[in-house]
Each structure stands twice: as structure tokens, then as C-alpha cells.
Motif scaffolding. Structure first.
Motif, PDB file in Angstrom:
ATOM      1  N   GLY A  71     -91.534 106.786  28.389  1.00 16.41           N
ATOM      2  CA  GLY A  71     -91.579 108.066  27.705  1.00 16.41           C
ATOM      3  C   GLY A  71     -90.684 108.140  26.486  1.00 16.41           C
ATOM      4  O   GLY A  71     -90.751 109.089  25.713  1.00 16.41           O
ATOM      5  N   THR A  72     -89.820 107.152  26.290  1.00 10.54           N
ATOM      6  CA  THR A  72     -88.897 107.155  25.161  1.00 10.54           C
ATOM      7  C   THR A  72     -89.416 106.229  24.056  1.00 10.54           C
ATOM      8  O   THR A  72     -90.416 105.551  24.224  1.00 10.54           O
ATOM      9  N   ALA A  73     -88.724 106.241  22.931  1.00 12.87           N
ATOM     10  CA  ALA A  73     -89.174 105.451  21.775  1.00 12.87           C
ATOM     11  C   ALA A  73     -87.980 104.772  21.122  1.00 12.87           C
ATOM     12  O   ALA A  73     -87.537 105.176  20.042  1.00 12.87           O
ATOM     13  N   GLU A  74     -87.445 103.749  21.781  1.00 15.57           N
ATOM     14  CA  GLU A  74     -86.301 103.023  21.224  1.00 15.57           C
ATOM     15  C   GLU A  74     -86.690 102.143  20.038  1.00 15.57           C
ATOM     16  O   GLU A  74     -85.863 101.815  19.209  1.00 15.57           O
ATOM     17  N   PHE A  75     -87.952 101.741  19.985  1.00 18.35           N
ATOM     18  CA  PHE A  75     -88.401 100.794  18.964  1.00 18.35           C
ATOM     19  C   PHE A  75     -89.346 101.474  17.982  1.00 18.35           C
ATOM     20  O   PHE A  75     -89.910 102.525  18.263  1.00 18.35           O
ATOM     21  N   ASN A  76     -89.537 100.815  16.840  1.00 16.22           N
ATOM     22  CA  ASN A  76     -90.367 101.385  15.786  1.00 16.22           C
ATOM     23  C   ASN A  76     -91.191 100.308  15.087  1.00 16.22           C
ATOM     24  O   ASN A  76     -90.834  99.128  15.095  1.00 16.22           O
ATOM     25  N   GLU A  77     -92.277 100.748  14.464  1.00 17.00           N
ATOM     26  CA  GLU A  77     -92.972  99.954  13.473  1.00 17.00           C
ATOM     27  C   GLU A  77     -92.448 100.398  12.106  1.00 17.00           C
ATOM     28  O   GLU A  77     -92.216 101.587  11.881  1.00 17.00           O
ATOM     29  N   VAL A  78     -92.281  99.465  11.190  1.00 15.82           N
ATOM     30  CA  VAL A  78     -91.829  99.788   9.843  1.00 15.82           C
ATOM     31  C   VAL A  78     -92.804  99.168   8.850  1.00 15.82           C
ATOM     32  O   VAL A  78     -93.069  97.961   8.902  1.00 15.82           O
ATOM     33  N   PHE A  79     -93.331 100.003   7.954  1.00 18.42           N
ATOM     34  CA  PHE A  79     -94.294  99.556   6.958  1.00 18.42           C
ATOM     35  C   PHE A  79     -93.644  99.620   5.576  1.00 18.42           C
ATOM     36  O   PHE A  79     -93.115 100.657   5.164  1.00 18.42           O
ATOM     37  N   PHE A  80     -93.689  98.494   4.860  1.00 23.10           N
ATOM     38  CA  PHE A  80     -93.138  98.395   3.503  1.00 23.10           C
ATOM     39  C   PHE A  80     -94.295  98.295   2.510  1.00 23.10           C
ATOM     40  O   PHE A  80     -95.181  97.448   2.674  1.00 23.10           O
ATOM     41  N   ASP A  81     -94.272  99.151   1.500  1.00 19.66           N
ATOM     42  CA  ASP A  81     -95.312  99.150   0.475  1.00 19.66           C
ATOM     43  C   ASP A  81     -94.644  99.075  -0.898  1.00 19.66           C
ATOM     44  O   ASP A  81     -94.437 100.080  -1.573  1.00 19.66           O
ATOM     45  N   GLY A  82     -94.266  97.857  -1.278  1.00 21.54           N
ATOM     46  CA  GLY A  82     -93.583  97.678  -2.544  1.00 21.54           C
ATOM     47  C   GLY A  82     -92.173  98.226  -2.546  1.00 21.54           C
ATOM     48  O   GLY A  82     -91.661  98.660  -3.589  1.00 21.54           O
ATOM     49  N   ALA A  83     -91.513  98.196  -1.389  1.00 18.55           N
ATOM     50  CA  ALA A  83     -90.134  98.712  -1.287  1.00 18.55           C
ATOM     51  C   ALA A  83     -89.170  97.801  -2.040  1.00 18.55           C
ATOM     52  O   ALA A  83     -89.271  96.566  -1.974  1.00 18.55           O
ATOM     53  N   LEU A  84     -88.242  98.410  -2.747  1.00 19.85           N
ATOM     54  CA  LEU A  84     -87.280  97.644  -3.538  1.00 19.85           C
ATOM     55  C   LEU A  84     -86.203  97.035  -2.651  1.00 19.85           C
ATOM     56  O   LEU A  84     -85.620  97.709  -1.803  1.00 19.85           O
ATOM     57  N   ALA A  85     -85.948  95.741  -2.855  1.00 21.80           N
ATOM     58  CA  ALA A  85     -84.853  95.028  -2.188  1.00 21.80           C
ATOM     59  C   ALA A  85     -83.919  94.509  -3.279  1.00 21.80           C
ATOM     60  O   ALA A  85     -84.209  93.481  -3.901  1.00 21.80           O
ATOM     61  N   PRO A  86     -82.807  95.181  -3.534  1.00 15.91           N
ATOM     62  CA  PRO A  86     -81.950  94.786  -4.653  1.00 15.91           C
ATOM     63  C   PRO A  86     -81.039  93.598  -4.370  1.00 15.91           C
ATOM     64  O   PRO A  86     -80.389  93.099  -5.292  1.00 15.91           O
ATOM     65  N   HIS A  87     -80.967  93.132  -3.104  1.00 11.60           N
ATOM     66  CA  HIS A  87     -80.036  92.053  -2.764  1.00 11.60           C
ATOM     67  C   HIS A  87     -80.740  90.958  -1.976  1.00 11.60           C
ATOM     68  O   HIS A  87     -81.533  91.242  -1.071  1.00 11.60           O
ATOM     69  N   VAL A  88     -80.424  89.703  -2.281  1.00 14.50           N
ATOM     70  CA  VAL A  88     -80.854  88.556  -1.484  1.00 14.50           C
ATOM     71  C   VAL A  88     -79.601  87.808  -1.050  1.00 14.50           C
ATOM     72  O   VAL A  88     -78.697  87.574  -1.850  1.00 14.50           O
ATOM     73  N   VAL A  89     -79.523  87.460   0.227  1.00 12.34           N
ATOM     74  CA  VAL A  89     -78.331  86.816   0.790  1.00 12.34           C
ATOM     75  C   VAL A  89     -78.563  85.304   0.878  1.00 12.34           C
ATOM     76  O   VAL A  89     -79.576  84.851   1.424  1.00 12.34           O
ATOM     77  N   GLY A  90     -77.636  84.535   0.345  1.00 13.85           N
ATOM     78  CA  GLY A  90     -77.712  83.078   0.437  1.00 13.85           C
ATOM     79  C   GLY A  90     -78.595  82.429  -0.592  1.00 13.85           C
ATOM     80  O   GLY A  90     -78.723  81.200  -0.608  1.00 13.85           O
ATOM     81  N   GLY A  91     -79.250  83.225  -1.453  1.00 14.92           N
ATOM     82  CA  GLY A  91     -80.130  82.676  -2.472  1.00 14.92           C
ATOM     83  C   GLY A  91     -81.581  82.680  -2.042  1.00 14.92           C
ATOM     84  O   GLY A  91     -81.893  82.685  -0.847  1.00 14.92           O
ATOM     85  N   GLU A  92     -82.485  82.687  -3.021  1.00 13.44           N
ATOM     86  CA  GLU A  92     -83.917  82.677  -2.723  1.00 13.44           C
ATOM     87  C   GLU A  92     -84.290  81.391  -2.004  1.00 13.44           C
ATOM     88  O   GLU A  92     -83.862  80.298  -2.372  1.00 13.44           O
ATOM     89  N   GLY A  93     -85.105  81.550  -0.951  1.00 11.37           N
ATOM     90  CA  GLY A  93     -85.575  80.401  -0.192  1.00 11.37           C
ATOM     91  C   GLY A  93     -84.664  79.969   0.940  1.00 11.37           C
ATOM     92  O   GLY A  93     -85.019  79.087   1.718  1.00 11.37           O
ATOM     93  N   ALA A  94     -83.497  80.596   1.043  1.00 13.40           N
ATOM     94  CA  ALA A  94     -82.547  80.217   2.098  1.00 13.40           C
ATOM     95  C   ALA A  94     -82.643  81.131   3.312  1.00 13.40           C
ATOM     96  O   ALA A  94     -81.777  81.101   4.183  1.00 13.40           O
ATOM     97  N   GLY A  95     -83.713  81.927   3.387  1.00  9.19           N
ATOM     98  CA  GLY A  95     -83.814  82.941   4.436  1.00  9.19           C
ATOM     99  C   GLY A  95     -83.790  82.405   5.848  1.00  9.19           C
ATOM    100  O   GLY A  95     -83.170  82.993   6.733  1.00  9.19           O
ATOM    101  N   TRP A  96     -84.464  81.284   6.082  1.00  7.24           N
ATOM    102  CA  TRP A  96     -84.512  80.751   7.449  1.00  7.24           C
ATOM    103  C   TRP A  96     -83.123  80.330   7.922  1.00  7.24           C
ATOM    104  O   TRP A  96     -82.717  80.636   9.040  1.00  7.24           O
ATOM    105  N   ARG A  97     -82.386  79.640   7.041  1.00  9.86           N
ATOM    106  CA  ARG A  97     -81.031  79.211   7.407  1.00  9.86           C
ATOM    107  C   ARG A  97     -80.142  80.417   7.678  1.00  9.86           C
ATOM    108  O   ARG A  97     -79.402  80.452   8.673  1.00  9.86           O
TER     109      ARG A  97
END
Length: 396
Positions: free
Chosen positions: A216-242
Motif C-alpha cells: 500500500g506504500t510507495a517507497e520507489f518511483n519511476e523517473v522520466f527525463f525529457d532533455g533534462a539538463l545535467a551540468p556536471h559529469v563526475v570523473g570525465g566523459e566515458g568514465a561512468g562505469w568505473r
């Protein structure tokens, strides 16, 4: 192995107890024991105020590997972090709404971010002012995270993110989300991914939809991004998996001990129900209750043993396998000790639902997911097999 605490740790414990007794009052005290898994919907506004209260006392960021006070936080030794976690759980302080920022994002920024990012985000987390959520899982990329489909394209100095994330805790309360997205469409699997920081206050660009559960509760959510701005990348582009894998390695540590203290309180409630209803006289149920207690002690000793171990790739997966199955069995016991009465509840004919679930019923329903979320048991066994035992990788 000595699991005791030294004089400095006990002095730290006294300080923690004094602060908690003086500040866990009023509306905060009314939420004692609330806000944890299965009840994260309770008192979100008050718990956000509590986060600021913790920040004003300097209790956020004890485990950050940085100089004392560098970002407005105090730094505690590993044993002092354990002491604080124990005292916090002992008084049943409200469930934290800032734990994702404090325990996941902040250590990641300290390890992989640049100084400008650390200066921008860590002080706000330490003050309890900015809350975070995690954008990893997707409908077609849960356990297989490398199969994600969310994309991000360059836009000036930042990125525009489009896609869908799911099972996102605290998305409705969070100010920011760290998102794993594909920034190089020419790459496959774990290559070409980036770790992006996205502000959640972008009307028309981000939509949050709560996921109603069978409890009956809703601890989790779906989140939809439609061209949302991301001003920061951590570790550099392409390093996301690491960066993302480094974050997951930090996900289970002192917090595991906090979790186990909560487990002990739940076990005590189940035992009390068994005594009240007379189920404790059943030798089979009594043996199962004793086994649950003994396994909880083993989990605690294992967590303490591995807490300071460096480079133990299998420790988080072993811990998840242990507590996931244990907690699920506890939920089953919570129903078993009550017999047929476990299926009943107080009827409120004015309510839309036929009855409100009690704490043990919510425990049972929520624990159905324990062996799935946070990495399913199958995934944890694969990690142990491939990364620890050196067995051949599973064909995918």
C-alpha cells in the motif's frame, strides 16, 4: 578477534548519546522507528528537518575521507562511525532521508570528483540541506546495468538527459539525482557511459511517478527525463562505469551494522508476538527463532570483520546474500508465529482500503523484495564466482 571499543570510542559514544537525548524531542521523537524500509512514506517533511538538525550538530559526513571540517563535517574513525550508528539505531531515531547523498554520492565525489564539485555539493550535504536520489536501474536494465538505454548529449558545458529510471528511492524528495547515462552511442555495454549530476527541479523535463506496492506504500518511483539538463559529469566523459562501480562498492559498510540493529528490533517484535500468542511453545517455531537470533550475531561479526578490509571484492556481495535471505525468513516467521490472525487487521469501513497493515504485516510484504533489490541473489553469486573465486565468466 577483539570487537571491543577503546576509551576514545566510549567518550565519543557519551557525546552522541547526550546530543541525541537533547535533540530527539517533539515531532522528531514522534517519528521514532519510522521512515525505514517499508515506511519511507512516513513524516517526510519532519525527517527533512531532522536532516538539517543532524547537519547543525556536525553528525553528517563522519566517514568522509577528508580533512576534519573541510566541508563542514566532523570526521570520525571507523570505530566511531560504528558507535554513532549504534547509538542512532538504539534510540530509534527517524529513518534518514539524506543517506544517499552522505553515504553514496559524497564518497564518490571525494574519490572521483574534482575540487569544484566537492566544494559545491559536500557542504550542502553536510548541512542536511540538499537531498539526493540514485538514477541507475531501468525497466530493461536492472540487474544488467550495462544494458541501460538512457542517453545524454552534449549541450554547451553540460548534457541533456533523456530516458527512464525505475525503483528510485526518495525521487519525490530529492533535490538532485546522480544518473548513469550513455554519452557515446557508438559504444556498447559498460563503455561510453558517464556519471552525471542532474537537478530534479526541472518542470516539464523531469517527471516522478510513485510506484504503489502491495503493502500500500510507495517507497520507489519511476523517473522520466525529457532533455533534462545535467551540468556536471563526475570523473570525465566515458568514465561512468568505473565511477558507478566505485560507488556501489561503498554502498555497504557501516550502514550494514545500522541495518542489523534495526533487524534486531524487528526480531524482538516477532519474538514478543510469539510469546503473546503462545507460538513460542511450538518447538519448531522456537528453534527457528533461536536460529534467526544466532544468524544475526554471525552477520554482525562478519560485518565487523570485513569493515576495515581493503580490496575484498566479495565482501559486499556476501553481506547482501546473508541479510537478504535472513530478513526474508524473518518476515515469514512474523506471519507464522501469529497463525491465521496474521491475515487479519483492524477494519476501517470509512477508509478506501479494507484495513491498514500493521508493522509485522508490512515487514512480511516488504521482505519479499529483499533478495531482488540492491542486486539479486543470482547477481551476487555471479560476482563472488567471477571476481573472487576466478571462475569462468557467465555467457550473456
Amino acid at each position: 578477534m577483539d570487537f571491543g571499543f577503546g576509551r576514545a570510542d566510549e567518550d565519543f559514544r557519551a557525546d552522541a548519546r547526550e546530543w541525541l537525548s537533547g535533540h530527539l524531542i517533539g515531532a522528531y521523537a514522534e517519528l521514532a522507528g519510522a521512515g525505514g524500509p517499508g515506511s519511507e512514506h512516513l513524516g517526510a517533511g519532519v525527517r527533512r528537518d531532522w536532516e538539517r538538525e543532524l547537519g547543525s550538530g556536525g553528525w553528517i559526513g563522519l566517514g568522509w575521507e577528508c580533512a576534519e571540517g573541510a566541508y563542514g563535517n566532523r570526521v570520525g574513525s571507523l570505530t566511531q562511525q560504528v558507535v554513532w550508528a549504534e547509538e542512532y539505531a538504539r534510540v530509534r531515531a527517524p529513518g534518514r532521508v539524506g543517506h544517499i547523498g552522505e553515504n553514496l554520492l559524497a564518497p564518490t565525489l571525494i574519490a572521483a570528483g574534482d575540487e569544484a564539485q566537492r566544494r559545491r555539493f559536500l557542504p550542502a550535504i553536510a548541512r542536511g540541506e540538499e537531498l539526493w536520489c540514485q538514477g541507475y536501474s531501468e525497466p530493461e536494465a536492472g540487474s544488467d546495468l550495462a544494458g541501460l538505454r538512457t542517453v545524454a548529449v552534449r549541450d554547451g558545458g553540460g548534457y541533456r538527459v533523456s530516458g527512464q529510471k525505475i525503483w528510485t528511492s526518495l525521487a519525490g524528495e530529492a533535490d538532485w539525482c546522480f544518473v548513469l547515462a550513455r554519452t557515446d552511442p557508438g559504444e556498447r555495454r559498460h563503455r561510453g557511459l558517464s556519471f552525471l549530476l542532474v537537478p530534479m527541479d526541472q518542470p516539464g523535463r523531469i517527471e516522478v511517478r510513485p510506484i504503489r506496492q502491495m503493502s500500500g506504500t510507495a517507497e520507489f518511483n519511476e523517473v522520466f527525463f525529457d532533455g533534462a539538463l545535467a551540468p556536471h559529469v563526475v570523473g570525465g566523459e566515458g568514465a561512468g562505469w568505473r565511477v558507478a562501480m566505485g560507488l556501489l562498492a561503498r554502498e555497504r559498510g557501516v550502514s550494514t551494522l545500522v541495518q542489523q540493529i534495526g533487524f534486531a528490533a524487528e526480531l524482538a517484535a516477532v519474538l514478543a508476538a510469539a510469546v503473546r500468542g503462545g507460538a513460542v511453545r511450538d518447538p519448531v517455531l522456537r528453534e527457528q527463532l533461536v536460529r534467526q537470533w544466532a544468524e544475526l550475531q554471525v552477520m554482525r561479526w562478519n560485518a565487523l570483520r570485513t569493515l576495515g578490509a581493503a580490496g575484498d571484492a566479495g565482501a559486499p556481495s556476501v553481506a547482501k546474500l546473508l541479510w537478504g535471505g535472513w530478513h526474508q525468513r524473518l518476515g515469514e516467521l512474523a506471519m507464522r508465529v501469529r497463525g491465521a490472525a496474521a491475515a487479519l487487521g483492524p477494519v476501517d469501513w470509512s477508509a478506501r482500503a479494507p484495513y491498514e497493515l500493521d508493522a509485522l504485516q508490512r515487514l512480511f510484504l516488504f521482505t519479499r523484495a529483499d533478495t531482488l533489490y540492491g542486486g539479486s541473489d543470482e547477481i551476487q553469486r555471479n560476482i563472488i564466482a567471477e571476481r573472487v573465486l576466478g571462475l569462468p565468466r557467465l555467457e550473456r
